[in-house]
Scaffold this active site. Structure first.
Site, mmCIF file in Angstrom:
data_model
loop_
_atom_site.group_PDB
_atom_site.id
_atom_site.type_symbol
_atom_site.label_atom_id
_atom_site.label_comp_id
_atom_site.label_asym_id
_atom_site.label_seq_id
_atom_site.Cartn_x
_atom_site.Cartn_y
_atom_site.Cartn_z
ATOM 1 N N ASP A 100 0.812 -1.219 0.000
ATOM 2 C CA ASP A 100 0.000 0.000 0.000
ATOM 3 C C ASP A 100 0.845 1.269 0.000
ATOM 4 O O ASP A 100 2.013 1.269 0.394
ATOM 5 C CB ASP A 100 -0.886 0.034 1.255
ATOM 6 C CG ASP A 100 -2.075 -0.891 1.152
ATOM 7 O OD1 ASP A 100 -2.111 -1.710 0.211
ATOM 8 O OD2 ASP A 100 -2.965 -0.807 2.018
ATOM 9 N N HIS A 151 -6.078 3.257 -3.919
ATOM 10 C CA HIS A 151 -5.975 3.483 -2.473
ATOM 11 C C HIS A 151 -6.244 4.957 -2.142
ATOM 12 O O HIS A 151 -5.742 5.469 -1.136
ATOM 13 C CB HIS A 151 -4.589 3.061 -1.988
ATOM 14 C CG HIS A 151 -4.497 2.772 -0.521
ATOM 15 N ND1 HIS A 151 -5.488 2.110 0.187
ATOM 16 C CD2 HIS A 151 -3.526 3.059 0.386
ATOM 17 C CE1 HIS A 151 -5.120 1.994 1.448
ATOM 18 N NE2 HIS A 151 -3.939 2.568 1.611
ATOM 19 N N HIS A 155 -4.946 9.424 0.881
ATOM 20 C CA HIS A 155 -5.005 8.498 2.021
ATOM 21 C C HIS A 155 -5.769 9.088 3.211
ATOM 22 O O HIS A 155 -5.304 9.052 4.353
ATOM 23 C CB HIS A 155 -3.585 8.123 2.466
ATOM 24 C CG HIS A 155 -3.510 6.833 3.230
ATOM 25 N ND1 HIS A 155 -3.836 6.733 4.561
ATOM 26 C CD2 HIS A 155 -3.126 5.583 2.847
ATOM 27 C CE1 HIS A 155 -3.646 5.492 4.974
ATOM 28 N NE2 HIS A 155 -3.226 4.771 3.950
ATOM 29 N N HIS A 245 3.670 -2.299 3.077
ATOM 30 C CA HIS A 245 3.681 -0.947 2.515
ATOM 31 C C HIS A 245 4.979 -0.683 1.765
ATOM 32 O O HIS A 245 6.046 -1.122 2.206
ATOM 33 C CB HIS A 245 3.509 0.096 3.619
ATOM 34 C CG HIS A 245 2.233 -0.041 4.389
ATOM 35 N ND1 HIS A 245 2.066 -0.991 5.384
ATOM 36 C CD2 HIS A 245 1.054 0.638 4.298
ATOM 37 C CE1 HIS A 245 0.830 -0.885 5.873
ATOM 38 N NE2 HIS A 245 0.204 0.087 5.239
#
Length: 280
Positions: A100, A151, A155, A245
């Site tokens: 991510d 995503h 964020h 990540h």
């Protein structure tokens, strides 16, 4: 906002998002699979008795997966779900690795090289504000057959936004992905795992299925390379989706951990792959 400030902002939000994430990604009544039958199954708890079974040596290795290149057509809109997909099904001991918050030119290229070395495909859930400045990395993901998911742009905690803001965060990111990757994304992951009805509805309207995770490496806390490796290997089980990540802070531990656990998983008979979305 500078890219390196993402970690500070997310640490501040993570406490408030934890409850929402638990409800949206793990605390729902059932967990869905990505197989055609769509039969709900209970996800194993990361680190539980099933997940902690010792890895067994095996001669099985990952076979070339040329069939997992990005799709060359636009799927129809999926149905609106009430909970995210947390597990996948497939032949043998199938697992999915996901990364991510990127792409980040400091860490993503190393992750891509490691995956390429072992002929493994993964999923990258990218943020628009990172992707727009690193379109070459999205093109590289496409060339290697990885799946790129949405995503959001910055964020944010989507559950605190208006519907128009949620749509903007998601739609802008899909536009950048299409431009750089060559296809619009068909998978979406809410930041912090915080889902609500609006995020499911808007994601589906934009043609995407919601994807959560089963095993959280917690690499964003920088616990040490060995700890990340242990969490992934102990959580390994058929159908799990691993969360890591490749941006949002110092991800050097994530890079090193992948180099350690990936060959171990392959030697233990795991099939690291990417899911196919089922058209509605």
């Amino acid at each position: 906002m500078q890219k390196d400030q993402l970690l500070t902002r997310r640490r501040a939000l993570i406490a408030g998002a934890a409850v929402l994430g638990a409800v949206g990604a793990a605390g729902t009544a059932r967990v869905l699979t990505a197989d055609p039958a769509g039969s709900p199954v209970r996800a194993p708890v990361a680190g539980g008795p099933q997940a902690r079974q010792a890895l067994k040596p095996s001669a099985y290795r990952l076979e070339p997966m040329t069939g997992f290149a990005p799709p060359r057509r636009t799927p129809g809109k999926p149905a609106v779900r009430r909970e995210p997909i947390m597990r996948v099904s497939g032949r043998g001991r199938t697992m999915v690795l996901t990364f991510d918050d990127g792409p980040d030119p400091r860490y993503t290229p190393s992750i891509l090289r490691t995956l390429r070395k072992h002929d493994v495909r993964a999923m990258f859930f990218v943020c628009g504000e990172m992707a727009v400045d690193n379109k070459d990395l999205l093109a590289e993901m496409a060339d290697d057959g990885h799946v790129v998911g949405n995503h959001t742009w910055t964020h944010p905690l989507l559950t605190e936004l208006r519907r128009s803001e949620i749509r903007s965060e998601i739609a802008r990111t899909s536009d950048v992905i299409e431009d750089a990757y060559g296809e619009r994304p068909v998978w979406f992951r809410a930041p912090y795992g915080a889902w609500n009805r609006a995020t499911f509805q808007i994601g589906a309207d934009l043609g995407m299925e919601p994807m959560a995770w089963t095993v959280d490496s917690l690499d964003w806390t920088t616990p040490g390379t060995a700890t990340i490796v242990d969490r992934v290997e102990e959580g390994a089980a058929p159908g799990v989706v691993v969360l890591s990540h490749d941006a949002g802070g110092d991800r050097s531990q994530t890079v090193r951990a992948l180099r350690d656990y990936l060959p171990e998983l392959l030697d233990s008979g795991y099939h690291l792959t990417v899911p196919h979305r089922q058209d509605s």
